[in-house]
Scaffold this motif. Structure first.
Motif, PDB file in Angstrom:
ATOM      1  N   SER A 700       0.845  -1.206   0.000  1.00 20.88           N
ATOM      2  CA  SER A 700       0.000   0.000   0.000  1.00 20.88           C
ATOM      3  C   SER A 700       0.878   1.255   0.000  1.00 20.88           C
ATOM      4  O   SER A 700       0.622   2.222  -0.712  1.00 20.88           O
ATOM      5  N   GLU A 701       1.935   1.193   0.809  1.00 17.62           N
ATOM      6  CA  GLU A 701       2.842   2.349   0.877  1.00 17.62           C
ATOM      7  C   GLU A 701       3.480   2.609  -0.486  1.00 17.62           C
ATOM      8  O   GLU A 701       3.549   3.748  -0.939  1.00 17.62           O
ATOM      9  N   ARG A 702       3.902   1.531  -1.143  1.00 19.02           N
ATOM     10  CA  ARG A 702       4.555   1.696  -2.452  1.00 19.02           C
ATOM     11  C   ARG A 702       3.569   2.208  -3.499  1.00 19.02           C
ATOM     12  O   ARG A 702       3.908   2.991  -4.372  1.00 19.02           O
ATOM     13  N   ILE A 703       2.346   1.706  -3.403  1.00 24.73           N
ATOM     14  CA  ILE A 703       1.312   2.171  -4.332  1.00 24.73           C
ATOM     15  C   ILE A 703       1.041   3.659  -4.106  1.00 24.73           C
ATOM     16  O   ILE A 703       0.967   4.457  -5.048  1.00 24.73           O
ATOM     17  N   ARG A 704       0.934   4.035  -2.825  1.00 25.24           N
ATOM     18  CA  ARG A 704       0.610   5.429  -2.529  1.00 25.24           C
ATOM     19  C   ARG A 704       1.756   6.371  -2.903  1.00 25.24           C
ATOM     20  O   ARG A 704       1.535   7.527  -3.244  1.00 25.24           O
ATOM     21  N   LEU A 705       2.984   5.837  -2.864  1.00 27.71           N
ATOM     22  CA  LEU A 705       4.134   6.654  -3.264  1.00 27.71           C
ATOM     23  C   LEU A 705       4.007   7.062  -4.731  1.00 27.71           C
ATOM     24  O   LEU A 705       4.179   8.223  -5.099  1.00 27.71           O
ATOM     25  N   VAL A 706       3.675   6.074  -5.577  1.00 24.13           N
ATOM     26  CA  VAL A 706       3.516   6.373  -7.015  1.00 24.13           C
ATOM     27  C   VAL A 706       2.300   7.282  -7.217  1.00 24.13           C
ATOM     28  O   VAL A 706       2.344   8.269  -7.963  1.00 24.13           O
ATOM     29  N   ALA A 707       1.209   6.947  -6.517  1.00 26.42           N
ATOM     30  CA  ALA A 707      -0.012   7.743  -6.666  1.00 26.42           C
ATOM     31  C   ALA A 707       0.234   9.184  -6.219  1.00 26.42           C
ATOM     32  O   ALA A 707      -0.273  10.132  -6.828  1.00 26.42           O
ATOM     33  N   GLY A 708       1.038   9.335  -5.156  1.00 27.88           N
ATOM     34  CA  GLY A 708       1.348  10.673  -4.649  1.00 27.88           C
ATOM     35  C   GLY A 708       2.056  11.507  -5.695  1.00 27.88           C
ATOM     36  O   GLY A 708       1.798  12.708  -5.845  1.00 27.88           O
ATOM     37  N   GLN A 709       2.958  10.829  -6.435  1.00 25.67           N
ATOM     38  CA  GLN A 709       3.662  11.556  -7.509  1.00 25.67           C
ATOM     39  C   GLN A 709       2.664  11.954  -8.598  1.00 25.67           C
ATOM     40  O   GLN A 709       2.728  13.038  -9.174  1.00 25.67           O
TER      41      GLN A 709
END
Ligand code: FES
Length: 918
Positions: A700-709
């Motif tokens: 989830s953290e990795r997904i949100r990192l990309v989504a945040g960008q």
């Protein structure tokens, strides 16, 4: 050879048959319709049912020659492509499918019943289902499935049981492969056919103890079609322990693929691989073995006698395992009252409807084994050890498992099939007959308890001591661990400041005992709860009150290990269970004095959620996202029908915010999955659930990192929901998971969105329970009818209500049999099994099952995944003593030897006519 013509699933088929073939053989081996299962081949279990001219028949009992012109419908003939037949749909939706091995037969029986009687009563349904055995479900949900199917077929609206809240967690979801199992498409080991595959058969010892002087295989070798013969004089001599948990484990190893000394009736002597089953069986009959018979001993107490024959050079007692704390000796001296009881528990059969089976294929230096194991990796490690192979050259694949309950935790056929494959240079399929599974696979340990309880003046337990003989059979196997697990429960259920328990695993010339649901716990729970019934009775104290006075409280300290018991809500189980059971009201009831006498009983118990006190207890889970936002979950855990895959998927669905259908589980193959410690000790939900949370949170953290960008916001401001990542403060600002994955996988810095995490458990929170039973005893026949069970379980939090209920129902069915009828019987002189068939070994059938009420205590365990603990084994632990205590209440007699059969009841009633009641 002759030819018969029959219509199968709407197609006319002409089949060449031999005169002794059964319809089941034609269906499975010739027509390759593997949905029809073989659980016994003796017309007893119903797994092979098909419709013949509209009637449900056991195809194993129908001679193929008599099928000329018949119309046959197998399980494959019911569904229309992906559209399930209403009966199949009902089985899926009600959670009537666990391992699924009985399911095709159950579905066929149901179709036949509802064709003849579209609106059957519950009794009529149960009567029809009595033709079929199930070991997983306790039949409760199968009866519900038949009722739902009847409504669907009559065109009525189904009555649906909704989910308990909006979350997927705690909802009712069937096992992931329920539809495949309902359609007969799930592939079990014996359904697999490999090119040039041979059939292997075992020769088992007919004597209980003997040295093998010679094995003459010359005649068998001459038989056309025989490709390999293995025995102790031509097979690897590596000593191993079929129970080994991990590679390199320091464990007593005294099994071999074949031993030069046989130590029980059913010990392995030789094996044959041949082109077909008939040839293999014939060749087995042509092997001549010269035995030098030795004296044998069949019970643990006799094996301890100084004159007893020695089964192993080191002696018959393996060890004195001691656990003690406080000052038991002084406490006994100071106790106000002391009670000592001797309680005997018996050996029982696991009863998985799928018999043991495996395929071994050794080629190009690599050994591949397909087996319905509960523990892939120890199988791989032990096979590598036996055959001196590196682990990358041993691959263990677990096809669908047709029930296990501990029986499939240990290797039995796998080394044998491997030797045969190595000799024949071809794959070899081995299956055990039901007869051999009952008497030569594994069974529950028999235990003899001498249990002493000292009470102080206030009626609190001040001290408890136990001396326990643990009959482990002819080889060590899991002796230490089962005895250890049994001993472990002494101090976790009642407050016992002073204690001493000595577990004595002892060899006997009997079948090897192994893990079985509860793993030593049902034994000690039965011994203590029966003794507590007698103590409370003696003191004139209410059974519930006596237990409430002594049970542990949440977060008490275990005096043995000095650690917390966790959220131990056993008192709440007892209080809430008593309310639902209407204990007080039933206690006030007039005692029956006629032929039929009702009685009530209660028992409490404890089970763990793993084994961190014994072994490292960890697992690893990997999750990777696909370009459409769906997810693949790779796990080393073992789906046995208990529903671990659906439970892990539900947790993944909750954390990733995607539908359950978008989570795929990859498991079973040691070359692909991560190391896991196996499906035992009720560890899976607790340990793997925690691993899943760790992994999914990382993903989830990795997904949100990309989504945040993509959204230009920090990942902390984002959440996953409904297949999107969205801003918590502004949900309309969102991006789909699929787009996030595609973004991650394209452009500079491309990467796969995945996470892999291990979780190691250092804590083993107890799952507690209180079971209540009401029985009616026929004092003229000794028959016991169990009328009602209330099972109150402190499970932390329910992850999947459907599978939780299913586990409890199935556990109760096993506990009922343990209390009143199940026992592996041996001839006292020869050690030969007396009841190794489903005809003679008596299960609780559908019409024997009582009404069951389940009470779930869900206060949440802080260390558990979403608060969960365990349920798989806890479901069985306290059922038997609750029933036995109810029988004692009904009859006024005492019973200290399980099972409490009608014979024992009659004998006790006759003996007690002039004696006082306990
Ligand atoms: Fe019936 Fe497993 S579901 S035997």
């Amino acid at each position: 050879m002759e030819i018969i013509t029959l219509s199968v699933n709407g197609e006319l088929r002409a089949v060449h048959i031999e005169s002794n073939w059964t319809l089941m053989k034609v269906i499975r081996d010739v027509l390759k319709l593997k949905g029809t299962k073989c659980g016994c081949a003796t017309n007893d279990c119903g797994a092979c049912k098909v419709l013949m001219d509209g009637k449900a028949v056991n195809s194993c009992a129908v001679i193929a020659r008599k099928c000329e012109g018949k119309t046959i419908t197998t399980i494959e003939g019911l569904a229309n492509g992906d559209e399930l037949h209403p009966v199949q749909r009902a089985f899926v939706e009600t959670g009537a499918i666990q391992c699924g091995f009985c399911t095709p037969g159950m579905v066929i029986t149901t179709v036949a019943l509802l064709t003849e009687n579209p609106d059957p009563t519950e009794e009529e349904i149960k009567k029809a289902l009595d033709q079929n055995l199930c070991r997983c479900t306790g039949y409760i949900k199968i009866v519900e499935a038949v009722q739902l199917a009847a409504r669907l077929l009559r065109g009525e609206e189904p009555i649906t049981q909704g989910d308990r809240n909006g979350s997927i967690l705690g909802a009712r979801r069937p096992v992931l492969d329920a539809a495949a199992k309902a359609k007969g498409e799930a592939v079990y080991t014996a359904d697999i056919e490999l090119p040039h595959m041979l059939v292997g058969r075992l020769l088992l010892s007919p004597v209980a103890h003997a040295k093998i002087l010679n094995i003459d295989t010359s005649e068998a070798e001459q038989l056309p079609g025989v490709k390999a013969i293995a025995h102790c004089f031509n097979s690897p001599d590596t000593a191993y322990n079929s129970y080994m948990i991990y590679a390199g484990q320091d464990i007593l190893k005294n099994e071999r693929v074949f031993s030069e000394t046989v130590r029980f009736v059913g010990d392995r002597v030789a094996a044959v691989a041949a082109v077909d089953e008939e040839t293999a069986k014939k060749a087995i009959g042509l092997i001549r073995v010269e035995y030098q018979e030795l004296p044998a001993v069949f019970t643990a107490s006799e094996a301890l006698s100084p004159d007893a024959p020695k089964i192993w050079e080191e002696g018959n007692k393996i060890a004195d395992m001691v656990a003690e704390g406080g000052d038991p000796e002084e406490s006994l001296k100071a106790a106000d009252k002391i009670f000592t009881y001797q309680v005997k528990t018996q050996k029982v059969h696991h009863g998985a409807i799928e018999p043991h089976s495996c395929i071994a294929d050794y080629k190009n230096g690599k050994l591949t084994v397909w087996t319905p194991t509960q523990n892939n990796f120890p199988f791989r490690a032990t096979l590598a050890e036996i055959f001196h192979l590196s682990m990358n050259n041993v691959k263990v694949i677990r096809p669908t498992v047709g029930g296990a309950f501990g029986a499939k935790l240990e290797m039995i056929l796998e080394p044998v099939a491997s030797v045969l494959s190595m000799k024949a240079h071809r794959p070899v399929l081995m299956e055990m007959s039901r007869k051999d599974v009952i008497s030569a696979s594994r069974c529950r340990h028999a235990m003899d308890f001498t249990l002493t309880t000292g009470l102080n003046r206030k009626g609190h337990v001040a001290v408890q001591t136990a001396d326990v003989l643990v009959d482990t059979g002819a080889y060590c196997s899991s002796a230490f661990d089962v005895a250890g697990a049994m001993m472990d429960k002494l101090t976790r259920q009642y407050k016992i400041p002073n204690f001493r328990i000595v577990g004595k695993p002892i060899y006997t010339n009997t079948q090897i005992c192994g893990a079985m649901r509860g793993y030593g716990t049902p034994e000690i729970v039965a011994a203590r709860e029966i003794s507590f019934y007698c103590i409370a009775k003696e003191l004139g104290i209410d059974q519930v009150e006596f237990r409430l006075k002594n049970l542990v409280d949440p977060y008490d300290i275990n005096p043995r290990y000095g650690d917390s018991l966790g959220c131990a809500y056993v008192k709440e189980c007892l209080i809430k269970g008593a309310e639902v059971f209407r204990w007080k009201e039933k206690c006030r009831r007039e005692k029956d004095i006629g032929r039929y006498r009702r009685g009530i009983g209660v028992a409490c118990g404890i089970h763990g959620a793993g084994f961190p006190h014994a072994y490292f207890d960890y697992t690893t889970i990997s999750m990777k996202m696909n370009e459409d936002g769906s997810c693949s979950l790779i796990t080393g855990t073992h789906e046995l029908g208990q529903g671990v895959n659906v439970t892990l998927s539900m947790m993944a669905s909750e954390i990733l915010g995607i539908p359950l259908e978008q989570v795929t589980v990859v498991d079973s193959d040691t070359d692909v999955i991560y190391w896991d410690n196996g499906a035992h000790a009720s560890r899976t939900t607790y340990v793997a659930g925690n691993a899943l949370i760790k992994t999914a949170n990382k993903l989830s953290e990795r997904i949100r990192l990309v989504a945040g960008q993509m959204l230009n916001v920090p990942l902390e401001a984002l959440e996953l929901a409904g297949g999107y990542v969205r801003e918590k403060a502004k949900p309309s600002s969102r991006v789909s998971l699929g787009d996030i994955v595609k973004k991650a996988q394209s452009g500079p810095n491309s990467h796969c969105l995945q996470a892999t995490e291990s979780y190691q458990s250092y804590f083993d929170p107890g799952s507690y329970m209180a079971d209540f039973a009401e029985v009616e005893v026929d004092t003229q026949t000794g028959d016991v009818k169990v009328l009602n069970i209330v099972a109150a379980h402190d499970i932390g939090k329910t992850m999947n209500l459907l599978t939780t209920e299913g586990q409890i129902h199935g556990g109760i069915q096993m506990g009922l049999g343990y209390a009143t009828r199940e026992e592996i019987l041996l001839d006292h002189i020869t050690g030969k099994p007396l009841n190794n068939s489903f005809k003679k070994y008596s299960f609780f059938k559908a019409s024997d099952m009582p009404k069951i009420d389940i009470v779930l205590i869900e206060n949440g365990e802080d260390s558990g995944p979403f608060g969960a603990k365990s349920i798989g084994e806890a479901a069985t632990d306290a059922v038997a003593p609750a029933v036995i205590n109810a029988i004692m209440d009904a009859t006024g007699c005492t019973f200290f030897e399980m099972p409490v059969t009608p014979d024992k009841i009659l004998k006790a009633l006759q003996g007690s006519e002039s004696s006082t009641q306990p």
